[in-house]
Design a protein around this motif. Structure first.
Motif, PDB file in Angstrom:
ATOM      1  N   ARG A  19     -14.339  -2.809 -10.144  1.00  0.00           N
ATOM      2  CA  ARG A  19     -15.386  -3.838 -10.195  1.00  0.00           C
ATOM      3  C   ARG A  19     -16.649  -3.626  -9.588  1.00  0.00           C
ATOM      4  NH1 ARG A  19     -10.366  -6.857  -7.833  1.00  0.00           N
ATOM      5  NH2 ARG A  19      -9.909  -8.401  -9.342  1.00  0.00           N
ATOM      6  N   ALA A  23     -19.986  -3.382 -11.790  1.00  0.00           N
ATOM      7  CA  ALA A  23     -21.355  -3.966 -11.192  1.00  0.00           C
ATOM      8  C   ALA A  23     -22.655  -3.363 -11.037  1.00  0.00           C
ATOM      9  CB  ALA A  23     -20.942  -4.621  -9.695  1.00  0.00           C
ATOM     10  N   ASP A  27     -26.121  -3.978 -13.156  1.00  0.00           N
ATOM     11  CA  ASP A  27     -27.691  -4.494 -12.519  1.00  0.00           C
ATOM     12  C   ASP A  27     -28.743  -3.404 -12.691  1.00  0.00           C
ATOM     13  OD1 ASP A  27     -27.128  -2.616 -10.803  1.00  0.00           O
ATOM     14  OD2 ASP A  27     -26.919  -4.157  -9.147  1.00  0.00           O
ATOM     15  N   TRP A  49      -9.268  -9.359 -15.462  1.00  0.00           N
ATOM     16  CA  TRP A  49     -10.724  -9.424 -15.047  1.00  0.00           C
ATOM     17  C   TRP A  49     -11.462  -8.844 -16.209  1.00  0.00           C
ATOM     18  CZ3 TRP A  49     -13.246  -4.609 -15.238  1.00  0.00           C
ATOM     19  CH2 TRP A  49     -14.529  -4.599 -14.734  1.00  0.00           C
ATOM     20  N   TRP A  53     -15.112 -10.329 -17.169  1.00  0.00           N
ATOM     21  CA  TRP A  53     -16.110  -9.700 -17.048  1.00  0.00           C
ATOM     22  C   TRP A  53     -17.116  -9.464 -18.336  1.00  0.00           C
ATOM     23  CZ3 TRP A  53     -19.503  -8.839 -13.442  1.00  0.00           C
ATOM     24  CH2 TRP A  53     -20.469  -7.591 -13.091  1.00  0.00           C
ATOM     25  N   GLU A  56     -18.719 -12.674 -19.007  1.00  0.00           N
ATOM     26  CA  GLU A  56     -19.596 -13.123 -18.095  1.00  0.00           C
ATOM     27  C   GLU A  56     -20.924 -12.331 -17.784  1.00  0.00           C
ATOM     28  OE1 GLU A  56     -17.436 -13.651 -14.537  1.00  0.00           O
ATOM     29  OE2 GLU A  56     -16.180 -15.347 -15.305  1.00  0.00           O
ATOM     30  N   ARG A  60     -25.358 -12.676 -17.025  1.00  0.00           N
ATOM     31  CA  ARG A  60     -25.950 -12.299 -15.774  1.00  0.00           C
ATOM     32  C   ARG A  60     -26.859 -11.049 -15.668  1.00  0.00           C
ATOM     33  NH1 ARG A  60     -20.730 -11.662 -11.860  1.00  0.00           N
ATOM     34  NH2 ARG A  60     -22.398 -10.783 -10.573  1.00  0.00           N
ATOM     35  N   TYR A 267     -22.584  -1.655  -3.881  1.00  0.00           N
ATOM     36  CA  TYR A 267     -21.485  -2.644  -3.553  1.00  0.00           C
ATOM     37  C   TYR A 267     -20.475  -1.901  -2.794  1.00  0.00           C
ATOM     38  CZ  TYR A 267     -23.938  -4.989  -7.683  1.00  0.00           C
ATOM     39  OH  TYR A 267     -24.898  -5.544  -7.978  1.00  0.00           O
ATOM     40  N   HIS A 271     -18.163  -6.560   0.365  1.00  0.00           N
ATOM     41  CA  HIS A 271     -19.292  -7.383  -0.429  1.00  0.00           C
ATOM     42  C   HIS A 271     -19.345  -6.870  -1.857  1.00  0.00           C
ATOM     43  CE1 HIS A 271     -20.204  -7.242   4.009  1.00  0.00           C
ATOM     44  NE2 HIS A 271     -20.720  -8.714   3.843  1.00  0.00           N
ATOM     45  N   GLU A 273     -20.021  -8.768  -4.507  1.00  0.00           N
ATOM     46  CA  GLU A 273     -20.842  -9.487  -5.221  1.00  0.00           C
ATOM     47  C   GLU A 273     -22.357  -9.189  -5.216  1.00  0.00           C
ATOM     48  OE1 GLU A 273     -20.162 -11.694  -7.299  1.00  0.00           O
ATOM     49  OE2 GLU A 273     -17.715 -11.408  -6.939  1.00  0.00           O
ATOM     50  N   GLU A 274     -22.643  -8.301  -3.973  1.00  0.00           N
ATOM     51  CA  GLU A 274     -23.883  -8.231  -3.865  1.00  0.00           C
ATOM     52  C   GLU A 274     -24.192  -6.858  -2.997  1.00  0.00           C
ATOM     53  OE1 GLU A 274     -27.942 -10.191  -1.349  1.00  0.00           O
ATOM     54  OE2 GLU A 274     -25.802 -10.897  -1.029  1.00  0.00           O
TER      55      GLU A 274
END
Length: 300
Positions: A19, A23, A27, A49, A53, A56, A60, A267, A271, A273-274
């Motif tokens: 994950r 991520a 980004d 998942w 993903w 989604e 994003r 990441y 945390h 998500e951020e």
């Protein structure tokens, strides 16, 4: 439209790390990317998942696409090869589940390749972190040399290795799946023998998490290091101290023994998500306990 980057991740029951890895790819600003996860059959939670993903993440992160291919493989390097054969990008890489790209890494790699059209393979620097994301050490790398790689160890990390599509299309340089743990070193040695042009991007592009489950310190990896070393000419093996000294002098002249303060954002499992930012005020090049000296002869 063909993406600029294709990133392959071999996966098997490492969803918590995967994950974070994906991520960190999603980004990346300013470049188009496809992330291909080659999974050996991690089960229903992984598949659920991956499905979420895949739908989604593109909303994003414009320019990002994700797909997961679930099938049995013959080990990590076979999985990487399978993913690379599915890849369509112009710049290729593979990133393990416990690794991440730092912000802006792929844009910097893209600019470097654009400015150096003759370069086939680029290596970036890597920050080594603990499982919780805290700093361990810095690995500022050099272009690999044959005998140091073959007899001592590979001084680069694949978390920060990028290569052009022509390396596959024209040179057919895939990973040797007969090696379970040291295929990275073998790939680099093959690239050197083929005369591929290599260069260093002196920038931290990637983070590698020391989780305690990394393969390179396990018994099979050490046995493969012996096998790789013994594949070198006898005279080259006897000159091992020379290759070590040469490598250390190169590092000295490159300034990597004097790392500067910096910060990195990744990441973390706490945390997911951020990105969390870590300031490194006392950087070190020493990766304590990482390199285990292989025995002098192969095990019986």
């Amino acid at each position: 439209m063909r993406p600029r980057f294709s990133i392959v991740t071999p996966s098997f029951r490492q969803l918590d790390w995967l994950r974070l890895c994906s991520a960190s790819i999603a980004d990346q600003a300013g470049v188009s990317i496809e992330h291909i996860v080659q999974d050996a059959g991690s089960g229903a939670e992984h598949e659920a998942w991956a499905g979420r993903w895949a739908s989604e993440a593109p909303a994003r992160a414009p320019g990002f696409s994700f797909r997961c291919i679930s099938e049995k493989d013959a080990g990590m390097y076979d999985a990487v090869n399978r993913g690379l054969r599915q890849a369509s990008g112009e710049i290729l890489a593979y990133l393990n589940c416990d690794e991440q790209y730092l912000p802006g890494a792929l844009a910097a790699v893209d600019l470097f390749f654009a400015a150096h059209p003759d370069v086939d393979v680029v290596f970036g620097d890597v920050v080594i972190v603990q499982g919780n994301g805290a700093y361990l050490c810095s690995r500022e790398v050099l272009v690999p040399s044959q005998f140091h790689t073959q007899i001592c160890h590979l001084g680069t990390l694949t978390a920060a290795m990028f290569f052009r599509r022509r390396v596959l299309d024209e040179r057919q340089l895939f990973f040797d799946a007969a090696w379970r743990d040291n295929g990275d070193s073998v790939w680099v040695l093959d690239a050197l023998r083929l005369g591929l042009r290599m260069a260093i991007l002196r920038q931290f592009t990637s983070a590698f998490a020391e989780t305690g489950e990394n393969m390179n310190t396990k018994p099979n990896a050490i046995a493969e290091q012996v096998r790789l070393r013994e594949s070198a000419p006898r005279w080259a093996q006897k000159l091992a101290p020379i290759w070590v000294l040469q490598h250390r002098l190169r590092r000295l002249f490159a300034g990597v023994y004097f790392p500067k303060k910096f910060r990195y954002s990744i990441y973390t499992t706490g945390h997911p998500e951020e990105r969390q930012t870590f300031d490194v005020n006392r950087p070190t090049f020493l990766w304590a306990g990482r390199f285990v000296k292989p025995p002098k002869s192969s095990p019986a």
